[in-house]
Design an enzyme around this catalytic site. Structure first.
Site, PDB file in Angstrom:
ATOM      1  N   ASP A 199      17.320  12.026   8.918  1.00 16.61           N
ATOM      2  CA  ASP A 199      16.895  10.770   8.316  1.00 16.61           C
ATOM      3  C   ASP A 199      16.163   9.906   9.340  1.00 16.61           C
ATOM      4  OD1 ASP A 199      17.290   8.829   5.939  1.00 16.61           O
ATOM      5  OD2 ASP A 199      17.996   7.669   7.653  1.00 16.61           O
ATOM      6  N   GLU A 268      12.552  13.666   8.234  1.00 16.98           N
ATOM      7  CA  GLU A 268      11.937  12.652   7.366  1.00 16.98           C
ATOM      8  C   GLU A 268      11.130  11.720   8.261  1.00 16.98           C
ATOM      9  OE1 GLU A 268      13.308   9.069   4.354  1.00 16.98           O
ATOM     10  OE2 GLU A 268      14.137   9.247   6.370  1.00 16.98           O
TER      11      GLU A 268
END
Length: 535
Positions: A199, A268
């Protein structure tokens, strides 16, 4: 199978909303375990489980208070081990989220760090003195709105939070922080996970000089997933993320991953030039795969999709891309790209499209059902991002509502009222309903994904776009002597395209089929065609 992640279809699970087995209205790990057969039946290769770690849930698990603990809301570490074993038994790889750049303000590291300027964790977070007038040290902004600095009276300093104030940023300039996070990664690798979705991985490092971000001209103030009035879009984010030091950390991370057999990492990436950053981050020495937000926008024209993919292909000379058109942070693709014209043919086409691009694919839970975005009233809203920007921006709850398993009052998700309401339109699209409909999006998704597995060009091949009428997206995929032409009519109107007759057309399962007559390809609205070309 080595490099399992290369060309894989990864099914994203948002645990809170998948299946509740203990009657508290929130999904859990046992619920995922109970529905692994459904996931395996789709023909996907892996699952990605969004955070299930110990957390106060200010950002629903993306604010971690213990990187090695399972939050009791979701179950126990033993539950995760059973899930992992069962998934592997079904031939599914398991990826889990790792949120390395920041944690919860309830994490023991931060609770110690905030107490004083001279404790063992004093330099584990990004602390800075106020300006002489008491204002924050620079102009950096939080993605969730407002300033990115929060005052801490115990230290008499500000700390950095790129997201919520309850999500302080770790100081990756400190080697102890880097070592600790790599140890947390090893913990899960030792348990047998097959990879990670990382993330906000480009947010690990900040500019050590704390320089101001420059202003962005008003006409360029657009951003992926931002509220129209979010001041975050007012700046070029040159200094609060995507720093050159991050490359060295990614290489250290890759060295850890390479000590384990056949694991993969998916980053990401959201930066000022996400495609360039993705290409820079995805190399044999850094991440295995990366995805950015370019196909998570409202723009969906053939020209935009082609331009985006070609731009990444031009930059990514070594790495492997991954594409997604839906996830837990954006409006569901059927609604975002179809609007009032969203229907099942579009839903079936979108699955086929994203699974035909070069790279790996992330499919979000419910995408196999063609779920539209849910309307969540303000009184039921949970997302802090949505609450902050209501009513101009309604947040992320509309894509996070519970998975509809049947037509019962709570859609078979829970025996109790769920944490977010299940709309009637979703209950009517439940798994149980679609299992009995041979023309459903669910059945189409299964058919297409199993068909894809038998075509090496779709799984591993190169990509080259072909000029076509404006409403058509056309490209070739080629691998190991197999060369395919794929055509997608992304408009709600039929289209024709003169093509040579001497091609062998394949039947693409689950989609609206195109036909050819007299050297012309006839592509209905939302139609798809696939031809075998001479290699």
């Amino acid at each position: 199978m080595q490099n399992w992640w290369r060309g894989a279809v990864v099914y994203q699970i948002y645990p809170r909303s998948f299946l509740d087995t203990d009657g508290n209205g929130v999904g859990d790990l046992t619920g995922i375990l109970a529905r692994l057969d459904h996931i395996a039946s789709l023909g996907v290769d892996a699952i990605w489980i969004s955070p299930f770690f110990t957390s106060p849930m200010a950002d629903f698990g993306y604010d971690i208070a213990d990187y090695r603990g399972v939050d009791p809301l979701f179950g126990t570490l033993a539950d995760f081990d059973r899930l992992l074993q069962r998934a592997h038994g079904l031939g599914l790889k398991v990826m889990i989220d790792q949120v390395l750049s920041h944690c919860s303000d309830q994490h023991p590291w931060f609770r110690e760090s905030r107490q004083s300027r001279d404790n063992p964790k004093a330099d584990w977070f990004v602390w800075a003195d106020a300006k002489p007038d008491g204002t924050p040290p620079n102009n950096w902004l939080s993605l969730f709105g407002g300033g990115a600095w929060q005052w801490e009276p115990r230290r008499g300093q500000y700390y950095l939070h790129n997201f919520l104030p309850s999500q302080p940023d770790l100081n990756f300039h400190n080697p102890e922080v880097r070592r600790a996070q790599l140890d947390n990664v090893r913990f899960w690798l030792d348990r047998g996970v097959d990879g990670f979705r990382l993330d906000a991985i480009n947010f690990c490092f900040h500019d050590a000089l704390l320089r101001d971000n420059p202003a962005k001209p008003e006409e360029l103030r657009t951003g992926r997933g931002f509220s129209p009035d979010n001041p975050y879009a007012f700046q070029y984010h040159h200094f609060n993320n995507t720093q050159p030091e991050n490359l060295g950390f990614l290489e250290d991370l890759r060295a850890v991953l390479d000590r384990y057999p056949d694991v993969g990492a998916l980053g990401e990436i959201s930066s000022e030039d996400s495609l360039a950053t993705t290409a820079e981050y995805c190399t044999p020495q850094r991440l295995h795969m990366g995805y950015s937000f370019e196909l998570l926008t409202e723009e969906c024209s053939p020209a935009y999709i082609r331009g985006t993919v070609e731009a990444l292909e031009a930059k990514m000379t070594e790495g492997w891309p991954c594409w997604a058109i839906s996830n837990h942070d954006v409006v569901r693709a059927v609604t975002r790209w179809g609007g009032a014209q969203a229907d099942d043919p579009l839903a079936r086409q979108l699955v086929a499209l994203v699974c035909s691009l070069r790279g790996s694919v992330c499919l979000y839970q419910g995408e196999e059902l063609g779920l539209p975005e849910a309307e969540v009233p303000f009184e039921a809203l949970q997302d802090p991002y949505g609450k902050a920007f209501w009513p101009n921006f309604k947040g992320r709850d509309g894509c996070r509502t519970p998975m509809p398993w049947n037509t019962d009052v709570h859609a078979g998700f829970s025996a109790a009222p769920p944490w977010l309401p299940v709309p009637e339109a979703h209950r009517l699209r439940s798994v149980a309903v679609q299992e009995n409909d041979p023309g459903s999006v669910l059945q189409a998704t299964r058919a297409f994904l199993h068909w894809r597995k038998a075509l090496p060009a779709l799984v591993h091949g190169s990509i080259r776009f072909v000029d076509a009428p404006p409403q058509l997206l056309a490209f070739e995929r080629e691998h190991a002597g197999q060369r395919l032409l794929l055509v997608f009519n992304l408009s709600p109107d039929a289209c024709t395209w003169p093509l040579p007759a001497a091609v062998d057309w394949l039947a693409v399962p689950g989609v609206v089929a195109a036909t050819q007559a007299d050297g012309t390809l006839h592509v209905p609205a939302r139609g798809v065609a696939c031809a075998v070309l001479a290699a």
